[in-house]
Design an enzyme around this catalytic site. Sequence first.
Site, PDB file in Angstrom:
ATOM      1  N   SER A  63    -107.357 -81.244  66.119  1.00  0.00           N
ATOM      2  CA  SER A  63    -105.998 -81.283  65.573  1.00  0.00           C
ATOM      3  C   SER A  63    -106.004 -81.316  64.048  1.00  0.00           C
ATOM      4  CB  SER A  63    -105.256 -82.515  66.099  1.00  0.00           C
ATOM      5  OG  SER A  63    -105.314 -82.559  67.501  1.00  0.00           O
TER       6      SER A  63
HETATM    7  N1  SAM Z   1    -108.377 -85.168  70.182  1.00  0.00           N
HETATM    8  C1  SAM Z   1    -109.082 -83.930  69.961  1.00  0.00           C
HETATM    9  C2  SAM Z   1    -109.842 -83.909  68.666  1.00  0.00           C
HETATM   10  O1  SAM Z   1    -109.731 -84.852  67.870  1.00  0.00           O
HETATM   11  O2  SAM Z   1    -110.583 -82.942  68.465  1.00  0.00           O
HETATM   12  C3  SAM Z   1    -108.197 -82.715  70.080  1.00  0.00           C
HETATM   13  C4  SAM Z   1    -107.935 -82.409  71.484  1.00  0.00           C
HETATM   14  S1  SAM Z   1    -107.577 -80.748  71.897  1.00  0.00           S
HETATM   15  C5  SAM Z   1    -106.108 -80.408  70.998  1.00  0.00           C
HETATM   16  C6  SAM Z   1    -107.012 -81.033  73.567  1.00  0.00           C
HETATM   17  C7  SAM Z   1    -108.124 -81.427  74.527  1.00  0.00           C
HETATM   18  O3  SAM Z   1    -107.513 -81.900  75.732  1.00  0.00           O
HETATM   19  C8  SAM Z   1    -109.030 -80.267  74.952  1.00  0.00           C
HETATM   20  O4  SAM Z   1    -110.362 -80.582  74.682  1.00  0.00           O
HETATM   21  C9  SAM Z   1    -108.755 -80.118  76.440  1.00  0.00           C
HETATM   22  O5  SAM Z   1    -109.870 -79.682  77.172  1.00  0.00           O
HETATM   23  C10 SAM Z   1    -108.322 -81.533  76.813  1.00  0.00           C
HETATM   24  N2  SAM Z   1    -107.537 -81.659  78.044  1.00  0.00           N
HETATM   25  C11 SAM Z   1    -106.538 -80.865  78.516  1.00  0.00           C
HETATM   26  N3  SAM Z   1    -106.063 -81.356  79.674  1.00  0.00           N
HETATM   27  C12 SAM Z   1    -106.777 -82.495  79.947  1.00  0.00           C
HETATM   28  C13 SAM Z   1    -106.753 -83.461  80.998  1.00  0.00           C
HETATM   29  N4  SAM Z   1    -105.907 -83.384  82.029  1.00  0.00           N
HETATM   30  N5  SAM Z   1    -107.625 -84.497  80.927  1.00  0.00           N
HETATM   31  C14 SAM Z   1    -108.505 -84.621  79.900  1.00  0.00           C
HETATM   32  N6  SAM Z   1    -108.581 -83.735  78.887  1.00  0.00           N
HETATM   33  C15 SAM Z   1    -107.720 -82.682  78.904  1.00  0.00           C
END
Ligand code: SAM
Length: 216
Positions: A63
């Site tokens: 992000s």
């Molecule tokens: N917090 C992260 C960082 O600091 O880099 C950014 C996260 S990225 C925008 C969103 C993440 O959510 C992805 O890695 C994706 O695989 C994960 N994601 C999506 N749905 C999910 C779920 N149901 N449970 C866990 N992770 C999930």
Amino acid sequence: MMNQYQGKRQYMVDTQIVARGIKDRRVIEAMLKVPRHLFLDEALRPQAYDDNPLPIGEKQTISQPYIVALMSETLHLKGTEKVLEIGTGSGYQCAILAELADQIYTIERIPSIAKRARKIFDQLNYSNVIINIGDGTLGWKQHSPYDGIIVTAASPRPPKPLLEQLAKGGRLVIPIGDEFSQNLSVFTRNDNDDLTEESYGGCRFVKLIGQHGWRE
Ligand code: SAM
């Protein structure tokens, strides 16, 4: 002497974080401390402190720095809390939280991404972070209730299990909307168990995929 990345980090905090109204001193200190470039592939490191999200593989993103600071600030952390993060991604947001609270549980659904994050947590000695692979929309009941829950992917609604796993006085921060744009919402569980919702403006995240989020 400041190294190249420390200088960029200071500039990022001055121009993107403090200048846009982040006031929590502990959040500002954490953003100054955590080496964001180490959460990225080497080729992207020179861009690590730019004012935007960046790719981390598997069509996922780290992000934008301001959004990380804003979401962290909305949790009102003092240092003693237990926090659950859904969407570990690069691990950067989680590292910021690890500076701000006592214990962090984080869930990532894509195994290769979780594996990389685990490696960097070990390298940087974040011993107060526990990572699990799975569907974070179900929460992590075993360690609940949580003082804070942060969802770093977009959801059509707040997943019910996450609201149920919030402690009294706890706060859930989550982008709510469709797949193209969302509102950053904070749900607070009051002492009488009522939930209140506040909005912190527009944002855009990748989709939260799971039983209580979007279907794949
Ligand atoms: N917090 C992260 C960082 O600091 O880099 C950014 C996260 S990225 C925008 C969103 C993440 O959510 C992805 O890695 C994706 O695989 C994960 N994601 C999506 N749905 C999910 C779920 N149901 N449970 C866990 N992770 C999930």
